[in-house]
Design a protein around this motif. Sequence first.
Motif, PDB file in Angstrom:
ATOM      1  N   PHE A  95      24.759  77.389  49.942  1.00 50.59           N
ATOM      2  CA  PHE A  95      24.882  77.788  48.540  1.00 50.59           C
ATOM      3  C   PHE A  95      25.567  76.680  47.748  1.00 50.59           C
ATOM      4  N   ALA A  96      25.152  76.521  46.524  1.00 47.93           N
ATOM      5  CA  ALA A  96      25.855  75.619  45.616  1.00 47.93           C
ATOM      6  C   ALA A  96      27.029  76.339  44.964  1.00 47.93           C
ATOM      7  N   ILE A  97      26.768  77.573  44.486  1.00 43.59           N
ATOM      8  CA  ILE A  97      27.817  78.378  43.850  1.00 43.59           C
ATOM      9  C   ILE A  97      27.677  79.800  44.381  1.00 43.59           C
ATOM     10  N   ARG A  98      28.771  80.387  44.828  1.00 42.19           N
ATOM     11  CA  ARG A  98      28.770  81.781  45.265  1.00 42.19           C
ATOM     12  C   ARG A  98      29.954  82.495  44.627  1.00 42.19           C
ATOM     13  N   ILE A  99      29.664  83.610  43.962  1.00 39.15           N
ATOM     14  CA  ILE A  99      30.700  84.389  43.272  1.00 39.15           C
ATOM     15  C   ILE A  99      30.649  85.811  43.800  1.00 39.15           C
ATOM     16  N   THR A 100      31.759  86.291  44.367  1.00 39.94           N
ATOM     17  CA  THR A 100      31.837  87.658  44.867  1.00 39.94           C
ATOM     18  C   THR A 100      33.025  88.348  44.206  1.00 39.94           C
ATOM     19  N   GLY A 101      32.801  89.614  43.785  1.00 41.14           N
ATOM     20  CA  GLY A 101      33.856  90.330  43.090  1.00 41.14           C
ATOM     21  C   GLY A 101      34.122  89.685  41.743  1.00 41.14           C
ATOM     22  N   GLY A 102      35.203  90.074  41.122  1.00 41.45           N
ATOM     23  CA  GLY A 102      35.587  89.486  39.857  1.00 41.45           C
ATOM     24  C   GLY A 102      34.731  89.969  38.709  1.00 41.45           C
ATOM     25  N   LYS A 103      34.981  89.416  37.527  1.00 41.21           N
ATOM     26  CA  LYS A 103      34.224  89.797  36.336  1.00 41.21           C
ATOM     27  C   LYS A 103      34.407  88.750  35.252  1.00 41.21           C
ATOM     28  N   GLU A 104      33.516  88.810  34.255  1.00 36.21           N
ATOM     29  CA  GLU A 104      33.581  87.938  33.093  1.00 36.21           C
ATOM     30  C   GLU A 104      33.569  86.463  33.488  1.00 36.21           C
ATOM     31  N   ILE A 105      32.543  86.108  34.283  1.00 36.40           N
ATOM     32  CA  ILE A 105      32.367  84.737  34.755  1.00 36.40           C
ATOM     33  C   ILE A 105      31.127  84.149  34.081  1.00 36.40           C
ATOM     34  N   GLN A 106      31.244  82.903  33.632  1.00 39.05           N
ATOM     35  CA  GLN A 106      30.111  82.187  33.060  1.00 39.05           C
ATOM     36  C   GLN A 106      29.773  80.991  33.936  1.00 39.05           C
ATOM     37  N   VAL A 107      28.482  80.870  34.286  1.00 39.08           N
ATOM     38  CA  VAL A 107      27.988  79.739  35.065  1.00 39.08           C
ATOM     39  C   VAL A 107      26.826  79.133  34.291  1.00 39.08           C
ATOM     40  N   THR A 108      26.995  77.901  33.797  1.00 39.44           N
ATOM     41  CA  THR A 108      25.974  77.361  32.908  1.00 39.44           C
ATOM     42  C   THR A 108      25.865  75.846  33.013  1.00 39.44           C
ATOM     43  N   ASP A 109      24.632  75.364  32.814  1.00 40.44           N
ATOM     44  CA  ASP A 109      24.349  73.928  32.669  1.00 40.44           C
ATOM     45  C   ASP A 109      24.787  73.108  33.880  1.00 40.44           C
ATOM     46  N   ASN A 110      24.577  73.653  35.069  1.00 40.34           N
ATOM     47  CA  ASN A 110      24.864  72.914  36.291  1.00 40.34           C
ATOM     48  C   ASN A 110      23.572  72.408  36.914  1.00 40.34           C
ATOM     49  N   LEU A 111      23.648  71.272  37.600  1.00 41.61           N
ATOM     50  CA  LEU A 111      22.536  70.733  38.362  1.00 41.61           C
ATOM     51  C   LEU A 111      22.877  70.899  39.834  1.00 41.61           C
ATOM     52  N   VAL A 112      22.054  71.692  40.548  1.00 42.63           N
ATOM     53  CA  VAL A 112      22.437  72.050  41.905  1.00 42.63           C
ATOM     54  C   VAL A 112      21.255  71.932  42.843  1.00 42.63           C
ATOM     55  N   SER A 113      21.555  71.727  44.122  1.00 37.41           N
ATOM     56  CA  SER A 113      20.626  72.034  45.196  1.00 37.41           C
ATOM     57  C   SER A 113      21.313  73.104  46.036  1.00 37.41           C
ATOM     58  N   GLY A 114      20.536  74.037  46.551  1.00 35.44           N
ATOM     59  CA  GLY A 114      21.124  75.204  47.152  1.00 35.44           C
ATOM     60  C   GLY A 114      21.105  76.359  46.165  1.00 35.44           C
ATOM     61  N   THR A 115      21.613  77.486  46.579  1.00 36.64           N
ATOM     62  CA  THR A 115      21.487  78.704  45.787  1.00 36.64           C
ATOM     63  C   THR A 115      22.678  78.914  44.864  1.00 36.64           C
ATOM     64  N   VAL A 116      22.437  79.696  43.812  1.00 38.50           N
ATOM     65  CA  VAL A 116      23.502  80.189  42.940  1.00 38.50           C
ATOM     66  C   VAL A 116      23.532  81.697  43.116  1.00 38.50           C
ATOM     67  N   GLU A 117      24.614  82.223  43.704  1.00 36.56           N
ATOM     68  CA  GLU A 117      24.693  83.628  44.078  1.00 36.56           C
ATOM     69  C   GLU A 117      25.865  84.275  43.355  1.00 36.56           C
ATOM     70  N   PHE A 118      25.630  85.472  42.789  1.00 35.34           N
ATOM     71  CA  PHE A 118      26.716  86.125  42.060  1.00 35.34           C
ATOM     72  C   PHE A 118      26.470  87.623  41.984  1.00 35.34           C
ATOM     73  N   ASP A 119      27.555  88.371  41.776  1.00 33.91           N
ATOM     74  CA  ASP A 119      27.511  89.810  41.589  1.00 33.91           C
ATOM     75  C   ASP A 119      27.422  90.123  40.107  1.00 33.91           C
ATOM     76  N   GLN A 120      27.426  91.435  39.803  1.00 30.25           N
ATOM     77  CA  GLN A 120      27.509  91.838  38.408  1.00 30.25           C
ATOM     78  C   GLN A 120      28.822  91.344  37.814  1.00 30.25           C
ATOM     79  N   GLY A 121      28.792  91.074  36.532  1.00 32.39           N
ATOM     80  CA  GLY A 121      29.981  90.533  35.875  1.00 32.39           C
ATOM     81  C   GLY A 121      29.911  89.040  35.672  1.00 32.39           C
ATOM     82  N   THR A 122      28.844  88.405  36.178  1.00 33.88           N
ATOM     83  CA  THR A 122      28.641  86.970  35.998  1.00 33.88           C
ATOM     84  C   THR A 122      27.419  86.737  35.117  1.00 33.88           C
TER      85      THR A 122
END
Length: 480
Positions: free
Chosen positions: A444-471
Motif C-alpha cells: 500500500f502507498a497510503i493506508r488509513i484505519t479508524g479516525g475521521k476527517e482525513i483528506q488525501v489529495t494530489d499524491n503520486l503513488v504506486s501501490g494502493t490507497v486504502e481508507f475507511d469512512q471519514g476520509t
Amino acid sequence: MKSRTFVPACIVAVVLLGLYLILPVASQSQTTSQPESHKGSTGKTVLDLGAKGDGKTDDSATIQKIVDAAVGSLRFPRGQYRFTRPVVIDLTKVGPTSISGDGTATILMEGAGPAFHFIGSHNGTANPKTVQPVVWDQERTPMVDGIEIVGKHPEAIGVAASKTMQLTITRLVVRKALHGIHLYGRNRNVSIDDCHLYDNEGIGIYLEKLNLHQINISDSHISYNKQGGIVVRESEICNIQIGNCDIEGNMGQETQPTANILFDISEGLLQEGAIFGCTIQHTHDAPDSANVRFIGNGVQDPRKVGNFAIADNAMSEVSVNIHLKHARGITITGNTLWEAYEHNLLVEDSSYIVLGSNLLDRNPVYRAQTKNANVFKDCTDCTLNALNILATQGVPAGLILENCARMNITNCSIRQCENGGILMQNVKQSRISDCLITEGKKNFAIRITGGKEIQVTDNLVSGTVEFDQGTVASNNLTVD
C-alpha cells in the motif's frame, strides 16, 4: 672667547663603576619588597610558587595555597601534577581566577571530586541589573584553558562550578574520570569551547539540579563517556546552544535512559535552544540508545521541554536517532539520519513539532540490518514537510501515525519501504497531500484505519490507497 671645562676620564670611569654596583641592589630591593602573598598577577608559574609537577609529589595542598593567596593567574607549565583532593576556588575570597596551560600540563586527580571546583555567590539572573557588585569585582569570568585532567579515582571529576558568572572553559581535556564538566546549583552565561571530554566513566558535560540561563557548547569532541555525552537532569535551563561538535559513543550499560544528548526534564524545565551542525552517532548495542532524546513531564506539568531547533546534524548508529517525549514547539530540519536500529524518529505525546527537509536514509554503504522506523504516537498539531524516507525494514510502513490529530503531511518522498508508505491509525483532522510514494503494486502507498476527517489529495503513488469512512480522497494518481 669662553674657556671649556674638561672632565678627566678617570672621574667618568669612577661614576660609571658606581652606577654598575648600585643598580642591581636597587633592582633586588624592588623585587624583594613584593608581598609574600603574591597578590595580583606575578607572571610566575605554579612551579615558581612551589609546585613540583613531577608526577610523584602531592601538589594539591601547594596549589590550594597559591589559590588562597589570590594570585589570580595560575599558569601550569609542562609536567604532571598530582592532586589527592579538590582545589577549591572560592571566588568571593580570592577574586578573579584563571587556570591556564599550553596543553603540556596534566593534572592527575587521585581523589574524589573535581580537580578544580569554582564556587561563586551569584544568585541573580542573566540580567545585568541582578548582578551584585561583588560578582563583577571578585568573581566574574573564572577561566580554565589548555589543561589536561586525568582521573585516577573512581569519583574524580574534571571541573565543577556553582553560582558562577561567565564561566569560560576552553581547550580542556578530561579523560578517565567520572564526569568531565559538572555544573550544579546555579550558574549564568557559561561558555565551553574547543574541549575534549573523552573516555570517562560517567558523563562528558553534566548539568544536574541546575538553574542556568545561557550556555554555549561549541567545537568540542565529546565521546566515549559511558553514561552520556551532554546530559541534563532535574534542572531549569533556558537558552542552551550546542554547535559544531563531534558527539559519539557516549553510552554503556547504564540502567536509566541516556543518550549522546539527553534532556531529561521529567523534573524541571528546559526551553529555548538549538543543536546544530554536529555529528552525533554510536552506540547501537547499549540498551535504548539514542542520539538526541528529550523527555518532558507529561503528568504533572506537560511539555516542559521545547522551543528548540535541531538543525543540520548528521546522526547514525543507535537504536533511536531522535526521540521526543512530552515535548512542545520543536523544529527539526536539514538533518541526515540513517542506520537507526529501531527508529530514525520516535515522537510521543508531543505537539507543535515541525519536521521539514530531512533525509531519513538507508545508505547502501552501511550494511547493518536496521529498521529506520519513523513514528508519531499521541501527537497533535504537527507539520511534516519535504521528508525523504528510504527503505524502512521490519516495520508496518515508512511513516506511521497512531492516535494523532491535526497532522499535516505534504511534499514527502517515500520509497522502497518494505511493507508500505504511510500508515495512519486512529488519526483525525489531518491531511496527506502532494507526496510521491513509490512502493510497488504489492504494497500500500497510503493506508488509513479508524479516525475521521482525513483528506488525501494530489499524491503520486504506486501501490494502493486504502481508507475507511471519514476520509476524503481526490486527485491521487496511481502509476506503475
